[in-house]
Write a protein that holds these residues in place. Sequence first.
Motif, PDB file in Angstrom:
ATOM      1  N   CYS A   1       1.702  11.241   7.037  1.00  0.00           N
ATOM      2  CA  CYS A   1       2.631  12.086   7.597  1.00  0.00           C
ATOM      3  C   CYS A   1       3.005  11.653   9.146  1.00  0.00           C
ATOM      4  CB  CYS A   1       2.033  13.649   7.740  1.00  0.00           C
ATOM      5  SG  CYS A   1       3.352  14.581   8.388  1.00  0.00           S
ATOM      6  N   CYS A   2       1.859  11.423   9.595  1.00  0.00           N
ATOM      7  CA  CYS A   2       2.035  10.892  11.301  1.00  0.00           C
ATOM      8  C   CYS A   2       2.820   9.442  11.035  1.00  0.00           C
ATOM      9  CB  CYS A   2       0.556  10.637  11.672  1.00  0.00           C
ATOM     10  SG  CYS A   2       0.543   9.838  13.424  1.00  0.00           S
ATOM     11  N   MET A   3       2.298   8.421  10.350  1.00  0.00           N
ATOM     12  CA  MET A   3       3.101   7.209  10.402  1.00  0.00           C
ATOM     13  C   MET A   3       4.730   7.443   9.751  1.00  0.00           C
ATOM     14  SD  MET A   3       0.612   4.773   8.610  1.00  0.00           S
ATOM     15  CE  MET A   3       1.523   3.336   8.990  1.00  0.00           C
TER      16      MET A   3
ATOM     17  N   ASN B   1       7.867   9.574   3.422  1.00  0.00           N
ATOM     18  CA  ASN B   1       8.822   8.713   4.352  1.00  0.00           C
ATOM     19  C   ASN B   1       8.443   7.642   5.231  1.00  0.00           C
ATOM     20  OD1 ASN B   1      11.750   7.708   4.836  1.00  0.00           O
ATOM     21  ND2 ASN B   1      11.736   9.222   6.545  1.00  0.00           N
ATOM     22  N   VAL B   2       7.302   6.802   4.502  1.00  0.00           N
ATOM     23  CA  VAL B   2       6.801   5.738   5.343  1.00  0.00           C
ATOM     24  C   VAL B   2       7.213   4.700   4.940  1.00  0.00           C
ATOM     25  CG1 VAL B   2       4.543   4.564   5.774  1.00  0.00           C
ATOM     26  CG2 VAL B   2       4.572   7.178   5.679  1.00  0.00           C
ATOM     27  N   ARG B   3       7.795   3.593   5.923  1.00  0.00           N
ATOM     28  CA  ARG B   3       8.443   2.337   5.488  1.00  0.00           C
ATOM     29  C   ARG B   3       7.408   1.430   4.906  1.00  0.00           C
ATOM     30  NH1 ARG B   3      13.238   1.284   9.613  1.00  0.00           N
ATOM     31  NH2 ARG B   3      13.553   3.579  10.383  1.00  0.00           N
ATOM     32  N   VAL B   4       7.795   0.689   4.157  1.00  0.00           N
ATOM     33  CA  VAL B   4       6.849  -0.359   3.424  1.00  0.00           C
ATOM     34  C   VAL B   4       7.419  -1.608   3.290  1.00  0.00           C
ATOM     35  CG1 VAL B   4       5.716  -0.812   1.154  1.00  0.00           C
ATOM     36  CG2 VAL B   4       5.643   1.657   1.905  1.00  0.00           C
ATOM     37  N   GLY B   5       6.415  -2.687   3.524  1.00  0.00           N
ATOM     38  CA  GLY B   5       6.906  -4.041   3.020  1.00  0.00           C
ATOM     39  C   GLY B   5       5.782  -4.677   2.270  1.00  0.00           C
ATOM     40  N   MET B   6       6.074  -5.598   1.731  1.00  0.00           N
ATOM     41  CA  MET B   6       4.953  -6.355   0.810  1.00  0.00           C
ATOM     42  C   MET B   6       4.427  -7.470   1.618  1.00  0.00           C
ATOM     43  SD  MET B   6       5.203  -4.517  -1.860  1.00  0.00           S
ATOM     44  CE  MET B   6       3.838  -5.753  -2.620  1.00  0.00           C
ATOM     45  N   GLY B   7       2.903  -7.765   1.409  1.00  0.00           N
ATOM     46  CA  GLY B   7       2.260  -8.661   2.304  1.00  0.00           C
ATOM     47  C   GLY B   7       1.434  -9.241   1.345  1.00  0.00           C
ATOM     48  N   THR B   8       1.618 -10.808   1.362  1.00  0.00           N
ATOM     49  CA  THR B   8       0.784 -11.464   0.592  1.00  0.00           C
ATOM     50  C   THR B   8      -0.779 -11.545   1.087  1.00  0.00           C
ATOM     51  OG1 THR B   8       1.320 -13.645   1.967  1.00  0.00           O
ATOM     52  CG2 THR B   8       2.595 -13.103  -0.070  1.00  0.00           C
ATOM     53  N   ASP B   9      -0.748 -11.400   2.382  1.00  0.00           N
ATOM     54  CA  ASP B   9      -2.147 -11.331   3.140  1.00  0.00           C
ATOM     55  C   ASP B   9      -2.896 -12.681   2.887  1.00  0.00           C
ATOM     56  OD1 ASP B   9      -4.040 -10.489   4.924  1.00  0.00           O
ATOM     57  OD2 ASP B   9      -5.112  -9.311   3.365  1.00  0.00           O
ATOM     58  N   ILE B  10      -2.406 -13.702   3.046  1.00  0.00           N
ATOM     59  CA  ILE B  10      -3.176 -15.119   2.843  1.00  0.00           C
ATOM     60  C   ILE B  10      -4.084 -15.188   3.997  1.00  0.00           C
ATOM     61  CG2 ILE B  10      -2.922 -17.489   3.271  1.00  0.00           C
ATOM     62  CD1 ILE B  10      -1.764 -16.486   0.604  1.00  0.00           C
ATOM     63  N   GLY B  11      -5.417 -15.351   3.848  1.00  0.00           N
ATOM     64  CA  GLY B  11      -5.949 -15.990   2.759  1.00  0.00           C
ATOM     65  C   GLY B  11      -6.912 -14.988   1.984  1.00  0.00           C
ATOM     66  N   ALA B  12      -7.115 -13.684   2.366  1.00  0.00           N
ATOM     67  CA  ALA B  12      -7.476 -12.744   1.487  1.00  0.00           C
ATOM     68  C   ALA B  12      -6.640 -12.505   0.056  1.00  0.00           C
ATOM     69  CB  ALA B  12      -7.851 -11.462   2.014  1.00  0.00           C
ATOM     70  N   GLY B  13      -5.425 -12.644   0.234  1.00  0.00           N
ATOM     71  CA  GLY B  13      -4.506 -12.799  -0.622  1.00  0.00           C
ATOM     72  C   GLY B  13      -4.536 -14.170  -1.344  1.00  0.00           C
ATOM     73  N   THR B  14      -4.251 -14.348  -2.912  1.00  0.00           N
ATOM     74  CA  THR B  14      -4.621 -15.509  -3.346  1.00  0.00           C
ATOM     75  C   THR B  14      -3.363 -16.358  -3.588  1.00  0.00           C
ATOM     76  OG1 THR B  14      -5.006 -14.381  -5.277  1.00  0.00           O
ATOM     77  CG2 THR B  14      -7.006 -14.895  -4.237  1.00  0.00           C
TER      78      THR B  14
END
Length: 450
Positions: free
Chosen positions: A298-300, A331-344
């Motif tokens: 809610c805060c975000m 109603n929180v904005r969202v983007g996708m993250g690969t998060d290299i290098g924990a993401g593979t």
Amino acid sequence: MLSDEIDRGHNVMAQSAGNLKAFRGSLVDIAKVVDQPQDIDQQVRSVEDGLLIVKDGKIEFAGEYQQGKLLLADDVLVHDYRGKLIVPGFIDAHIHYPQLEMIGAHGEQLLEWLNTYTFPTERKYGDKEYATAMAKLFLDQLFRNGTTTALVFCSVHPESVDALFEQAENFNMRVIAGKVMMDRNAPDYLLDTPESSYSDSKALIEKWHKKGRALYAITPRFAPTSTPEQLELAGRLREEYPDTYLHTHLSENLNEIAWVKELFPEQNGYLDVYDHYKLVGERSVFAHGVHLEDHEFCCMGDKGAAIAFCPTSNLYLGSGLFKLHKTWQYNVRVGMGTDIGAGTSFNMLQTLNEAYKVCQLQGKKLSAFESFYHATLGGARSLYLEDKLGNFDQGKEADFVVMDPAATSLQQLRWENSKSLAEKLFVLMTIGDDRNIYRTYVDGKLAFQK
């Protein structure tokens, strides 16, 4: 149709070649930002035989080929990508470029993984020559996977920031990045101080923010590695430079959350730590948010902050399942993250594949259109760049990807057997990967070709 949205009349360009470029293929994008996922279907724009016209790095026209070709003089070369999809460039809302070389490090959860693998690797990025070589490789991997905009963690060293921005400048790429601020609970060789992190960040902001397409992100690693004094100075930077970004981590791992409570017992939860230091607001992007409570969502939403959903790394480190449905609720904005290098994987298609599974495990649905939205226009909105990126509206920056939907025999079979655009995009995101990236264009110029 795209042409209904974009065409401003035949005065656009009945002109010859020069800096004018044209691309023929199947165009797909999302017309408008939406409030609920069920609204996305009505905003999908698709032109089977389309034409994309670019001038000076900006979209001039996107629509039917037969209509668009009337706007071109005979000497304009039309790049023929028929049989392929032309889509807006993918937007990676959270990634670490110093972690490129440690991708796939085995067998730890977040805090152990940081100490065992991440910190020793990042030590090397104080060497400008080394950081430059890795920045070149990092950008090459982004382009090979169709990513044209990225919000990037550098290391604690200013040299790492200079190296990345300098390499991105060669492509006039829209990169948002910053120096890590970290003055405790890490090896001595990676620590700065509140004062040095403030002065170094300030100098980097003055040097890089809004230089070309570069943007700066104030970047405390996460609350446990910053003292209250450092977080206070990060908040001061935000006040002094209100159009910069804030990029950090939030509620990724249960042990991390417990640690934050020990370090900041006076605050009402993890997000409240950042909020207390005036770090939650527009252009604040928090990676993960796996274990957020409703009042934090809610805060975000109220303050316009964004979450980078990083499904691949959340699964890899065993962090948990992100509640994507809550972001729509609040109603929180969202983007996708690969998060290299924990993401593979650098690949957004594979990242969306993992996002679908995260939602499935919670009994929630994630459609191909919603996935595509989060990786393009929704991702742009998470970075407050929806006026510049994310679809093919006239005047937007010409970052786009040409995808071969049938790069393998299996993909060819499934593509031919798919009856609707939604089914085709779903197949592409579930069995697709870097082999599907045929061309990547940044600022209207070729950055990668298969």
